[in-house]
Write a protein that holds these residues in place. Structure first.
Motif, short mmCIF file in Angstrom:
data_model
loop_
_atom_site.label_atom_id
_atom_site.label_comp_id
_atom_site.label_asym_id
_atom_site.label_seq_id
_atom_site.Cartn_x
_atom_site.Cartn_y
_atom_site.Cartn_z
N GLN A 266 0.83 -1.20 0.00
CA GLN A 266 0.00 0.00 0.00
C GLN A 266 0.87 1.25 0.00
N LEU A 267 0.52 2.20 -0.86
CA LEU A 267 1.30 3.43 -0.98
C LEU A 267 0.33 4.60 -1.17
N PHE A 268 0.37 5.54 -0.23
CA PHE A 268 -0.54 6.69 -0.23
C PHE A 268 0.26 7.99 -0.14
N CYS A 269 -0.31 9.05 -0.72
CA CYS A 269 0.34 10.36 -0.71
C CYS A 269 -0.49 11.35 0.10
N TYR A 270 0.17 12.09 0.99
CA TYR A 270 -0.53 13.04 1.84
C TYR A 270 -0.38 14.47 1.31
N GLN A 271 -1.22 15.33 1.84
CA GLN A 271 -1.22 16.73 1.45
C GLN A 271 -0.25 17.53 2.30
N SER A 272 0.42 18.49 1.68
CA SER A 272 1.32 19.42 2.38
C SER A 272 0.79 20.84 2.22
N PRO A 273 1.25 21.78 3.05
CA PRO A 273 0.87 23.18 2.84
C PRO A 273 1.26 23.70 1.46
N SER A 274 2.28 23.09 0.86
CA SER A 274 2.74 23.53 -0.46
C SER A 274 2.15 22.70 -1.60
N SER A 275 1.17 21.84 -1.30
CA SER A 275 0.54 21.04 -2.36
C SER A 275 -0.17 21.95 -3.36
N ARG A 276 -0.14 21.54 -4.64
CA ARG A 276 -0.82 22.29 -5.69
C ARG A 276 -2.28 21.86 -5.80
N GLU A 336 -3.94 10.64 -1.71
CA GLU A 336 -3.94 10.07 -3.06
C GLU A 336 -3.55 8.61 -2.95
N VAL A 337 -4.17 7.78 -3.74
CA VAL A 337 -3.91 6.34 -3.69
C VAL A 337 -3.05 5.97 -4.89
N LEU A 338 -1.81 5.56 -4.61
CA LEU A 338 -0.97 5.03 -5.68
C LEU A 338 -1.07 3.52 -5.75
N ARG A 339 -1.32 2.92 -4.60
CA ARG A 339 -1.48 1.46 -4.55
C ARG A 339 -2.21 1.11 -3.27
N ALA A 340 -3.19 0.22 -3.35
CA ALA A 340 -3.94 -0.17 -2.16
C ALA A 340 -4.34 -1.62 -2.27
N SER A 341 -4.49 -2.25 -1.13
CA SER A 341 -4.95 -3.65 -1.10
C SER A 341 -6.34 -3.70 -0.53
N GLU A 342 -7.01 -4.81 -0.73
CA GLU A 342 -8.38 -4.96 -0.26
C GLU A 342 -8.45 -5.06 1.27
N ARG A 343 -7.31 -5.34 1.91
CA ARG A 343 -7.33 -5.53 3.36
C ARG A 343 -7.00 -4.24 4.12
#
Length: 346
Positions: A266-276, A336-343
């Motif tokens: 599983q790989l997720f991306c979080y928001q930053s104050p500098s996110s576009r 943001e979801v780059l990769r996720a599993s069903e579990r």
């Protein structure tokens, strides 16, 4: 899914990464008296940190240091007053596994108190084979393990702090990898100390690198560095910066982590104050129970107190905004979801 917070076996960390703070998952609290030396030795030999303490001391320790992996309770100490303390501890640390220590000479009323308190797991501390089985179970659990990667101190906590607290409440070991000391944004020693304080507040392990702040895109060894940490921590879930970010370090860490974490489920991306504006989350984690804990964690960064994005009202308002994506939820963190599993567990 692991529910006790036990750590996975780890290999050595790569050169250039320092373990600044260790999570609480190796701590074993023991309510006991005389005759437990062999058990304490076995715990030490297994890589745990056993702390022998009185029941009355336990609540303060758990509130200060986080949930331990194990609480071993001498049956002879169980009575109405200690069972009351135990209930408080279990409310504070529901992920902690509680095991009653009872040998052939243990008092029957202590065992009866254990049963009435709902404690069904009993261990004879003099039974070496049983002790080894217990420790093997603790070491061998292969549940959720979380790694959150950030370029600077406070990045991870801003982007995913409430979600990481939720992971810890579920008993998942959490490691935070911060790749620089944030020297451009303040004094590097101050920021390191603040990062340690935040990790303690998160009950997380803190791993720190010393890459050049604002120049990480020029670091050819960053992928290998993150790969080494992943090999040591063995995460099942990784959180990292989004590529949709105006800060060059954040983008560089994102791209390096995506490559280094290519085998992580599983790989997720979080928001930053500098996110576009291109930041496009599709996963929203309900953090009603942990959003105010996130505010407390971010309070560790005193040298950054004038930064508007660390203002508690803004942190809470942002979580309130994202909660519109969920029903029956007041606060949420977006990913943001780059990769996720069903579990998925959060």
């Amino acid at each position: 899914m692991s529910t006790n917070g036990a750590p996975a076996p780890t290999s050595a960390l790569p050169e250039g990464i320092v373990r600044e703070a260790a999570g609480p998952e190796q701590v074993v609290l023991v309510w006991g008296s005389a005759g437990l030396d062999p058990l304490m030795t076995a715990l030490l030999d297994a890589g745990h940190l056993p702390l022998l303490l009185a029941p009355a001391e336990t609540t303060d320790l758990v509130e200060l240091s986080g949930a331990p992996a194990l609480l071993l309770v001498d049956a002879d100490l169980l009575d109405d007053s200690t069972v009351a303390v135990l209930r408080v501890v279990r409310d504070l640390a529901p992920q902690t596994r509680v095991c009653v220590l009872a040998g052939p000479r243990s008092r029957a009323d202590g065992l009866l108190a254990a049963l009435r308190a709902g404690l069904s797991e009993v261990l004879d501390p003099g039974d070496e084979a049983a002790v080894q089985r217990l420790l093997t179970q603790e070491e061998g659990r292969d549940g959720e393990r979380v790694l959150a990667v950030g370029a600077h101190p406070d990045d991870v906590e801003i982007g995913a702090g409430a979600t990481l607290l939720r992971h810890r409440a579920l008993g998942h070991p959490v490691s935070v990898l911060t790749l620089s000391r944030g020297a451009v944004g303040g004094h590097r020693d101050d920021r390191r100390r603040e990062a340690v304080g935040a990790a303690v507040a998160l009950s997380a392990e803190l791993l720190m690198g010393d890459l050049p702040d604002t120049r990480m895109e020029d670091e050819p060894g960053m992928i290998a560095l993150i790969e080494g940490v992943i090999a040591a921590v063995r995460p099942t879930t990784v959180y990292v910066h989004s590529a949709a970010d105006n800060h060059q370090d954040h983008r560089a860490v994102h791209h390096a982590t995506v490559i280094a974490a290519r085998r992580v489920p599983q790989l997720f991306c979080y928001q930053s104050p500098s996110s576009r504006n291109e930041f496009a989350p599709t996963k929203f984690v309900a953090v009603d129970a942990t959003i105010h804990g996130k505010v407390d964690v971010l309070a560790s960064y005193r040298s950054q107190a004038t930064r508007h994005y660390l203002e508690p009202d803004l942190i809470v308002a942002s979580a309130r905004y994202w909660a519109r994506q969920l029903t029956h939820t007041r606060y949420a963190e977006p990913f943001e979801v780059l990769r996720a599993s069903e579990r998925a567990t959060v």
